[in-house]
Design a protein around this motif. Structure first.
Motif, PDB file in Angstrom:
ATOM      1  N   LEU A 126      78.354  85.441  34.391  1.00 32.41           N
ATOM      2  CA  LEU A 126      79.731  85.396  34.640  1.00 32.41           C
ATOM      3  C   LEU A 126      80.548  84.732  33.463  1.00 32.41           C
ATOM      4  CD1 LEU A 126      80.872  86.347  37.279  1.00 32.41           C
ATOM      5  CD2 LEU A 126      81.596  84.088  37.582  1.00 32.41           C
ATOM      6  N   ALA A 127      80.152  83.411  33.241  1.00 29.30           N
ATOM      7  CA  ALA A 127      80.835  82.688  32.085  1.00 29.30           C
ATOM      8  C   ALA A 127      80.749  83.475  30.883  1.00 29.30           C
ATOM      9  CB  ALA A 127      80.306  81.226  31.963  1.00 29.30           C
ATOM     10  N   VAL A 128      79.637  83.732  30.227  1.00 28.70           N
ATOM     11  CA  VAL A 128      79.598  84.673  28.851  1.00 28.70           C
ATOM     12  C   VAL A 128      80.370  85.954  28.930  1.00 28.70           C
ATOM     13  CG1 VAL A 128      78.081  85.683  27.521  1.00 28.70           C
ATOM     14  CG2 VAL A 128      77.210  83.685  28.709  1.00 28.70           C
ATOM     15  N   ILE A 129      80.255  86.683  30.016  1.00 28.49           N
ATOM     16  CA  ILE A 129      80.823  87.934  29.763  1.00 28.49           C
ATOM     17  C   ILE A 129      82.231  87.985  29.773  1.00 28.49           C
ATOM     18  CG2 ILE A 129      81.045  90.139  31.139  1.00 28.49           C
ATOM     19  CD1 ILE A 129      78.102  90.300  31.702  1.00 28.49           C
ATOM     20  N   ALA A 130      82.795  86.829  30.882  1.00 24.82           N
ATOM     21  CA  ALA A 130      84.246  86.774  31.045  1.00 24.82           C
ATOM     22  C   ALA A 130      84.939  86.180  29.501  1.00 24.82           C
ATOM     23  CB  ALA A 130      84.477  86.070  32.077  1.00 24.82           C
ATOM     24  N   PHE A 131      84.098  85.405  28.637  1.00 22.29           N
ATOM     25  CA  PHE A 131      84.363  84.953  27.606  1.00 22.29           C
ATOM     26  C   PHE A 131      84.462  85.974  26.561  1.00 22.29           C
ATOM     27  CE2 PHE A 131      86.048  80.615  28.222  1.00 22.29           C
ATOM     28  CZ  PHE A 131      85.556  80.481  29.480  1.00 22.29           C
ATOM     29  N   LEU A 132      83.432  86.705  26.464  1.00 19.86           N
ATOM     30  CA  LEU A 132      83.261  87.917  25.500  1.00 19.86           C
ATOM     31  C   LEU A 132      84.332  88.970  26.058  1.00 19.86           C
ATOM     32  CD1 LEU A 132      79.622  87.947  25.031  1.00 19.86           C
ATOM     33  CD2 LEU A 132      81.070  86.951  23.371  1.00 19.86           C
ATOM     34  N   GLU A 133      84.626  90.012  25.290  1.00 24.57           N
ATOM     35  CA  GLU A 133      85.342  91.058  25.918  1.00 24.57           C
ATOM     36  C   GLU A 133      84.254  91.732  26.867  1.00 24.57           C
ATOM     37  OE1 GLU A 133      88.496  92.417  25.139  1.00 24.57           O
ATOM     38  OE2 GLU A 133      88.466  90.195  24.733  1.00 24.57           O
ATOM     39  N   PRO A 134      84.701  92.087  28.143  1.00 27.45           N
ATOM     40  CA  PRO A 134      83.866  92.799  29.118  1.00 27.45           C
ATOM     41  C   PRO A 134      83.636  94.156  28.780  1.00 27.45           C
ATOM     42  CG  PRO A 134      86.129  92.121  30.082  1.00 27.45           C
ATOM     43  CD  PRO A 134      85.885  91.542  28.567  1.00 27.45           C
ATOM     44  N   SER A 135      82.762  94.401  28.006  1.00 28.35           N
ATOM     45  CA  SER A 135      82.438  95.883  27.694  1.00 28.35           C
ATOM     46  C   SER A 135      81.063  96.207  28.146  1.00 28.35           C
ATOM     47  CB  SER A 135      82.424  95.987  26.144  1.00 28.35           C
ATOM     48  OG  SER A 135      81.164  95.489  25.747  1.00 28.35           O
ATOM     49  N   ILE A 136      80.703  97.412  28.427  1.00 27.54           N
ATOM     50  CA  ILE A 136      79.637  97.862  28.753  1.00 27.54           C
ATOM     51  C   ILE A 136      78.387  97.360  27.969  1.00 27.54           C
ATOM     52  CG2 ILE A 136      79.773  99.864  27.917  1.00 27.54           C
ATOM     53  CD1 ILE A 136      77.972 101.041  30.244  1.00 27.54           C
ATOM     54  N   TRP A 137      78.509  97.137  26.881  1.00 32.45           N
ATOM     55  CA  TRP A 137      77.380  96.658  25.853  1.00 32.45           C
ATOM     56  C   TRP A 137      77.220  95.136  26.049  1.00 32.45           C
ATOM     57  CZ3 TRP A 137      73.936  99.581  23.876  1.00 32.45           C
ATOM     58  CH2 TRP A 137      74.117 100.897  23.491  1.00 32.45           C
ATOM     59  N   ASN A 138      78.342  94.753  26.123  1.00 36.06           N
ATOM     60  CA  ASN A 138      78.024  92.802  26.292  1.00 36.06           C
ATOM     61  C   ASN A 138      77.287  92.913  27.621  1.00 36.06           C
ATOM     62  OD1 ASN A 138      79.087  92.092  24.265  1.00 36.06           O
ATOM     63  ND2 ASN A 138      81.382  92.252  25.057  1.00 36.06           N
ATOM     64  N   ILE A 139      77.735  93.606  28.720  1.00 38.79           N
ATOM     65  CA  ILE A 139      76.942  93.504  29.963  1.00 38.79           C
ATOM     66  C   ILE A 139      75.451  93.658  29.891  1.00 38.79           C
ATOM     67  CG2 ILE A 139      76.976  94.318  32.293  1.00 38.79           C
ATOM     68  CD1 ILE A 139      79.792  95.027  32.022  1.00 38.79           C
ATOM     69  N   MET A 140      75.262  94.723  29.155  1.00 40.22           N
ATOM     70  CA  MET A 140      73.772  95.269  29.098  1.00 40.22           C
ATOM     71  C   MET A 140      73.135  93.955  28.320  1.00 40.22           C
ATOM     72  SD  MET A 140      73.871  99.313  28.693  1.00 40.22           S
ATOM     73  CE  MET A 140      74.959  99.289  26.968  1.00 40.22           C
ATOM     74  N   ILE A 141      73.562  93.566  27.136  1.00 42.72           N
ATOM     75  CA  ILE A 141      72.945  92.736  26.467  1.00 42.72           C
ATOM     76  C   ILE A 141      72.636  91.162  27.399  1.00 42.72           C
ATOM     77  CG2 ILE A 141      73.082  91.215  24.573  1.00 42.72           C
ATOM     78  CD1 ILE A 141      74.388  93.444  23.102  1.00 42.72           C
ATOM     79  N   VAL A 142      73.783  90.913  27.899  1.00 38.81           N
ATOM     80  CA  VAL A 142      73.595  89.554  28.787  1.00 38.81           C
ATOM     81  C   VAL A 142      72.650  89.642  29.964  1.00 38.81           C
ATOM     82  CG1 VAL A 142      74.977  87.721  29.954  1.00 38.81           C
ATOM     83  CG2 VAL A 142      76.130  88.692  27.978  1.00 38.81           C
ATOM     84  N   ILE A 143      72.702  90.874  30.530  1.00 35.50           N
ATOM     85  CA  ILE A 143      71.687  90.792  31.631  1.00 35.50           C
ATOM     86  C   ILE A 143      70.440  90.748  31.165  1.00 35.50           C
ATOM     87  CG2 ILE A 143      71.053  92.358  33.554  1.00 35.50           C
ATOM     88  CD1 ILE A 143      73.818  93.380  33.946  1.00 35.50           C
ATOM     89  N   GLY A 144      70.302  91.675  29.913  1.00 28.77           N
ATOM     90  CA  GLY A 144      68.979  91.618  29.497  1.00 28.77           C
ATOM     91  C   GLY A 144      68.465  90.300  28.929  1.00 28.77           C
ATOM     92  N   LEU A 145      69.189  89.639  28.455  1.00 35.96           N
ATOM     93  CA  LEU A 145      68.929  88.295  27.992  1.00 35.96           C
ATOM     94  C   LEU A 145      68.707  87.383  28.847  1.00 35.96           C
ATOM     95  CD1 LEU A 145      71.650  87.660  24.772  1.00 35.96           C
ATOM     96  CD2 LEU A 145      69.023  88.010  24.518  1.00 35.96           C
ATOM     97  N   THR A 146      69.200  87.492  30.117  1.00 35.46           N
ATOM     98  CA  THR A 146      68.950  86.245  31.233  1.00 35.46           C
ATOM     99  C   THR A 146      67.865  87.176  32.052  1.00 35.46           C
ATOM    100  OG1 THR A 146      70.981  87.468  32.116  1.00 35.46           O
ATOM    101  CG2 THR A 146      71.120  85.347  31.246  1.00 35.46           C
ATOM    102  N   GLY A 147      66.996  88.064  31.863  1.00 36.65           N
ATOM    103  CA  GLY A 147      66.267  88.621  32.771  1.00 36.65           C
ATOM    104  C   GLY A 147      64.726  88.943  32.285  1.00 36.65           C
ATOM    105  N   TRP A 148      64.525  88.011  31.216  1.00 30.41           N
ATOM    106  CA  TRP A 148      63.140  88.196  30.567  1.00 30.41           C
ATOM    107  C   TRP A 148      61.988  87.515  31.257  1.00 30.41           C
ATOM    108  CZ3 TRP A 148      61.876  83.716  28.456  1.00 30.41           C
ATOM    109  CH2 TRP A 148      62.933  82.956  27.860  1.00 30.41           C
ATOM    110  N   MET A 149      62.362  86.347  31.960  1.00 33.45           N
ATOM    111  CA  MET A 149      61.214  85.416  32.356  1.00 33.45           C
ATOM    112  C   MET A 149      60.144  85.881  33.203  1.00 33.45           C
ATOM    113  SD  MET A 149      64.664  84.266  32.162  1.00 33.45           S
ATOM    114  CE  MET A 149      65.421  83.996  34.036  1.00 33.45           C
ATOM    115  N   GLY A 150      60.398  86.707  34.157  1.00 35.62           N
ATOM    116  CA  GLY A 150      59.328  87.368  34.886  1.00 35.62           C
ATOM    117  C   GLY A 150      58.177  88.025  34.291  1.00 35.62           C
ATOM    118  N   VAL A 151      58.901  88.823  33.205  1.00 36.61           N
ATOM    119  CA  VAL A 151      58.243  89.467  32.358  1.00 36.61           C
ATOM    120  C   VAL A 151      56.897  88.635  31.343  1.00 36.61           C
ATOM    121  CG1 VAL A 151      57.924  91.547  30.508  1.00 36.61           C
ATOM    122  CG2 VAL A 151      59.803  91.416  32.153  1.00 36.61           C
TER     123      VAL A 151
END
Lengths: 275, 324
Positions: A126-151
């Motif tokens: 939430l914090a990262v996306i709100a501070f960057l411009e909320p664009s679809i690319w930013n969303i994809m990257i931030v979700i990806g960067l916070t979701g790798w632990m299980g793998v």
């Protein structure tokens, strides 16, 4: 039985597969099958309930909800695949390195996993996306960067159990370097479990994206996404139930589809279930 | 045991440092400044005024200097002053909003345990029964439902169609005039939907986990022993098996805390509950750096402490893993 025979026999898995294929078709054919232009404003038809002309009703600007949902499927598909792809890539590399080399490299990587796991990730996103411009690319990257632990955990566990096997020793004895052993010899053996996590991860990414868009910091209007149609549903909650009901149902069905598919792949690739 | 706890607590320090550094740098390197809003609001604002604001908030200094001065303040227990127009200390703002967020999360944790554990146990004991199959379907759907959507549907159904429950805020307009009991009842009514929504996500996960655990425990040798010495099925299941199956649940609850805290942003925003999640959401939109950092820090501390308590109670409950 082979993987495919197991998969074909599993009706739930086939249903999931069907849902996913349908979503792909809808996304690809969106310009053809959407009954209206998703951005066409019709001020004479504001918040019209579902009818023969507008199956799922219209929104606060008189736009056709069904058409917006069909175009919104594209967003979900994109976010799901790109975000999960990124998470898998990071998780695979870190997990492979940690599991293969062990020792202090393993310790450092797994500590980092622990940090990420015990943090309220949604706050961070939430914090990262709100501070960057909320664009679809930013969303994809931030979700990806916070979701790798299980793998990472999964691939690491696979590598630990595989790295001392005979075929790895054989590869080493004929002079294969580490990169070759990791990517050509060991990794293919871990693909089934990676595929399962990826499928389930797509479902999770779609849920996160819709929640962000719902809060107004995801996909920005006028681009339609299931989450931001639901925001309109909340704003008009006392007069337009259709704005709330249908997009959420689409999210639910999509996530169920990916989850069924993922579990189907898991069951079909699990040797313990083979008879 | 105490040495283990001290080690864990010491380990939290680099963790918190890492988390705050990441957040601080991402926030400050992002385009746009908190002063932008104030300047847009005021057409008379000059470049000079902008610079004055920047230096007041210390935003004109290099970022590592800013982080260091933030960290020094934290060391003194000072979370800084909010950038928003009220200019109040961040710790005050958080302190008045924290109790309601903790209350809702605690209530939903209790509900999760009270509902998910029996469901998991029953569906494991009666594996493949109708009950097991029905709950499996519910669990599956529970995993896939976007909770904010469920919240909307319940608001429409219980709040608007039936008119049974209020759909926003914590108090009715006539709260002041109610008796003590009336006030409690009013609060309870306002809490039903948010607590249910916040618990919902955890229910599916825990009941499924509980079922898997129970199935594994039932196949253990000591259960066979218990049966062999002639104990009744009730005693075997509820005394011997349940106790062992419950142990790992402690860890799962610890791990579920980040999800609960993260979820509070969503349900507090939907139900207009003045808690920490809503404050976070508003501060993020207003680029109120000190408040955002303060809440991230508190959120991380809460999560870490929750995990610590979970691990410590696990060690107390299970002598097999007690760390010497």
């Amino acid at each position: 039985m082979t993987f495919w025979e197991m998969f074909y026999k599993n009706k739930l898995a086939l249903t999931g597969c069907g849902i996913v294929i349908l979503l792909f078709a809808v996304s690809l054919l969106a310009p053809v099958i959407a009954p209206y232009d998703p951005g066409a404003i019709d001020l004479k038809n504001i918040l019209a309930p579902p009818s023969a002309e507008h199956w799922f009703g219209t929104d606060q600007l008189g736009r056709d909800v069904l058409s917006r949902m069909i175009w919104g499927a594209r967003i979900s598909l994109k976010v799901g695949f790109v975000a999960t792809g990124l998470a898998i890539l990071i998780g695979m590399i870190l997990g492979a390195v940690a599991g293969y080399y062990g020792g202090w490299i393993d310790a450092v990587i797994m500590r980092f996993v622990d940090i990420m796991l015990c943090f309220p990730t949604f706050f961070l996103i939430l914090a990262v996306i709100a501070f960057l411009e909320p664009s679809i690319w930013n969303i994809m990257i931030v979700i990806g960067l916070t979701g790798w632990m299980g793998v990472t955990r999964l691939v690491r566990a696979d590598f630990i159990s595989l790295r001392e096997r005979d075929f790895v020793r054989a590869a080493r004895s004929i002079g294969a370097n580490d990169a070759r052993i990791i990517f050509i010899h060991i990794l293919p053996n871990a693909l089934a479990s990676i595929l399962v996590t990826a499928t389930l991860g797509i479902a999770g990414a779609i849920l996160t994206e819709s929640a962000l868009s719902f809060l107004g910091i995801g996909v920005q209007p006028p681009t339609p996404s299931w989450g931001n149609i639901l925001t309109a549903g909340k704003d008009n909650i006392d007069i337009a139930w259709w704005l709330s009901l249908y997009p959420g149902l689409a999210i639910l069905i999509t996530v169920v589809g990916y989850n069924l598919l993922g579990e189907g792949i898991r069951d079909a690739s699990d040797p313990r279930l083979k008879r | 045991m105490s040495a283990y706890l001290i080690k864990r607590i010491l380990f939290m320090i680099p963790l918190l440092l890492g988390i705050t550094i990441i957040c601080f740098f991402v926030m400050h390197l992002a385009p746009g400044k908190p002063t932008d809003l104030q300047i847009q609001m005021n057409p008379k604002a000059s470049t000079e005024m902008k610079e004055r604001l920047m230096s007041m908030y210390e935003l004109d200094k290099p970022i590592h200097v800013q982080y260091w001065s933030w960290l020094k303040k934290i060391g003194r227990g000072d979370l800084g002053t909010s950038f928003s127009s009220d200019h109040r200390p961040v710790s005050d703002k958080i302190r008045e909003r924290l109790p309601i967020t903790i209350l809702i999360n605690l209530l939903s944790l209790i509900i999760i345990i009270a509902v998910a554990v029996p469901i998991g146990v029953l569906s494991a004991v009666h594996q493949d029964s109708l009950f097991d199959k029905v709950t499996a379907v519910f669990v599956f759907i529970g995993f896939a439902v976007p909770t904010f959507w469920l919240a909307l549907l319940m608001m429409i159904f219980f709040g608007i169609q039936l008119g049974w429950l209020p759909i926003s805020g914590l108090r009715s307009l006539n709260y002041e005039y109610l008796s003590t009991w009336g006030q409690l009842l009013d609060l309870a009514k306002h809490l039903i939907l948010p607590v249910f929504i916040s618990a919902f996500g955890g229910l599916a996960g825990l009941s499924r986990y509980m079922r898997a655990n129970m199935l594994e425990v039932i196949r253990q040798d000591y259960i066979l022993t218990a049966r062999a010495k002639g104990l009744s099925e009730r005693q075997v299941i509820y005394k011997h098996a349940l106790r062992n199956a419950l142990l790992p649940v402690i860890t799962i609850l610890g791990l579920s805390i980040p999800g609960l805290i993260g979820g509070s942003v969503i349900f507090e925003t939907i139900f207009a509950i003045p808690g920490m999640g809503q404050l976070f959401y508003m501060s993020v939109l207003a680029r109120d750096y000190p408040t955002v950092m303060g809440i991230l820090l508190i959120g991380a501390v809460l999560t870490l402490v929750g995990n610590l308590i979970a691990d410590a109670s696990y060690a107390v409950a299970d002598p097999r893993i007690r760390i010497s």
